[in-house]
Write an enzyme that holds these catalytic residues in place. Structure first.
Site, PDB file in Angstrom:
ATOM      1  N   GLU A   1      33.987  32.882  43.296  1.00 61.38           N
ATOM      2  CA  GLU A   1      34.954  33.094  44.371  1.00 61.38           C
ATOM      3  C   GLU A   1      34.629  32.228  45.589  1.00 61.38           C
ATOM      4  OE1 GLU A   1      37.745  34.849  44.042  1.00 61.38           O
ATOM      5  OE2 GLU A   1      37.134  35.285  41.972  1.00 61.38           O
TER       6      GLU A   1
ATOM      7  N   GLU B   1      36.319  41.477  50.898  1.00 63.15           N
ATOM      8  CA  GLU B   1      36.470  40.349  49.974  1.00 63.15           C
ATOM      9  C   GLU B   1      36.139  40.777  48.545  1.00 63.15           C
ATOM     10  OE1 GLU B   1      37.852  37.101  48.758  1.00 63.15           O
ATOM     11  OE2 GLU B   1      37.626  37.086  50.931  1.00 63.15           O
TER      12      GLU B   1
ATOM     13  N   GLU C   1      42.412  41.807  42.496  1.00 64.11           N
ATOM     14  CA  GLU C   1      43.071  40.652  41.872  1.00 64.11           C
ATOM     15  C   GLU C   1      42.768  40.571  40.387  1.00 64.11           C
ATOM     16  OE1 GLU C   1      41.890  37.183  44.068  1.00 64.11           O
ATOM     17  OE2 GLU C   1      43.393  37.531  45.632  1.00 64.11           O
TER      18      GLU C   1
ATOM     19  N   LYS D   1      48.534  42.213  45.361  1.00 66.87           N
ATOM     20  CA  LYS D   1      47.580  41.161  45.725  1.00 66.87           C
ATOM     21  C   LYS D   1      47.708  40.777  47.196  1.00 66.87           C
ATOM     22  CE  LYS D   1      46.832  38.734  41.373  1.00 66.87           C
ATOM     23  NZ  LYS D   1      46.974  37.416  40.754  1.00 66.87           N
ATOM     24  N   ASP D   2      48.946  40.700  47.697  1.00 64.74           N
ATOM     25  CA  ASP D   2      49.153  40.342  49.098  1.00 64.74           C
ATOM     26  C   ASP D   2      48.575  41.401  50.032  1.00 64.74           C
ATOM     27  OD1 ASP D   2      50.422  38.045  48.279  1.00 64.74           O
ATOM     28  OD2 ASP D   2      52.448  38.708  48.818  1.00 64.74           O
TER      29      ASP D   2
END
Length: 131
Positions: free
Chosen positions: A29, A70, A77, A95-96
Site C-alpha cells: 500500500e 489507513e 477495499e 470505498k469512497d
C-alpha cells in the site's frame, strides 16, 4: 461453541497475524508508506523542536489515528474487491466513505501539527531577529 481455554500459543499467534498484516500493508500500500514517512518526519521534527509531553501525546495519537484509518480503509477495499470484482456503485460508495475516513484523519492530524509547530517556528523566527 466458543472455546474458553486461554492459550499463550494462540495469543502469540494472533500477534504474528497482526504483524503479518502490517508487513503486507507496508509492502503493498503506497498510501500507508506515505503516511509512515510523514509520521517519521513529524517524529524527527518533534524531537528537534523538543515538544512538550502533552504535545507528544497529541502527535502520537494523531499518527496512530491516521495509520489505523489507513489500515481499516485498506481492509475495507480488499473486502469490497473480494465481494464484487466488477464496477458497482454501492461498492464505490463504500470505498469512497472509507477513503473519506483517511482524509478526515489526515486533516485532523495536519491541524494538530499546525497548532503545535507554527508557534514554535514563529518563536524561532522572532529569536533569530535578535541576533
Amino acid at each position: 461453541m466458543a472455546r474458553n481455554n486461554f492459550s499463550w500459543k494462540d495469543r502469540i499467534r494472533s500477534f504474528s497475524h497482526a504483524f503479518n498484516g502490517l508487513k503486507i500493508v507496508g509492502q503493498e500500500e503506497h498510501n500507508f508508506r506515505i503516511h509512515l514517512v510523514a509520521a517519521i518526519l513529524v517524529i524527527i521534527l518533534s524531537c528537534l523542536l523538543r515538544i512538550s509531553r502533552y504535545e507528544w501525546l497529541a502527535i502520537i495519537l494523531s499518527i496512530g489515528f491516521v495509520l489505523v484509518c489507513e489500515l481499516l480503509n485498506t481492509a475495507i477495499e480488499h473486502i469490497a474487491d473480494f465481494i464484487c470484482q466488477e464496477k458497482n456503485p454501492s461498492i464505490k460508495k463504500i470505498k469512497d466513505i472509507a477513503a473519506a475516513a483517511v482524509l478526515l484523519s489526515s486533516l485532523t492530524a495536519l491541524l494538530i501539527g499546525l497548532i503545535i509547530f507554527i508557534p514554535k517556528f514563529l518563536s524561532m523566527s522572532s529569536l533569530t531577529h535578535l541576533f
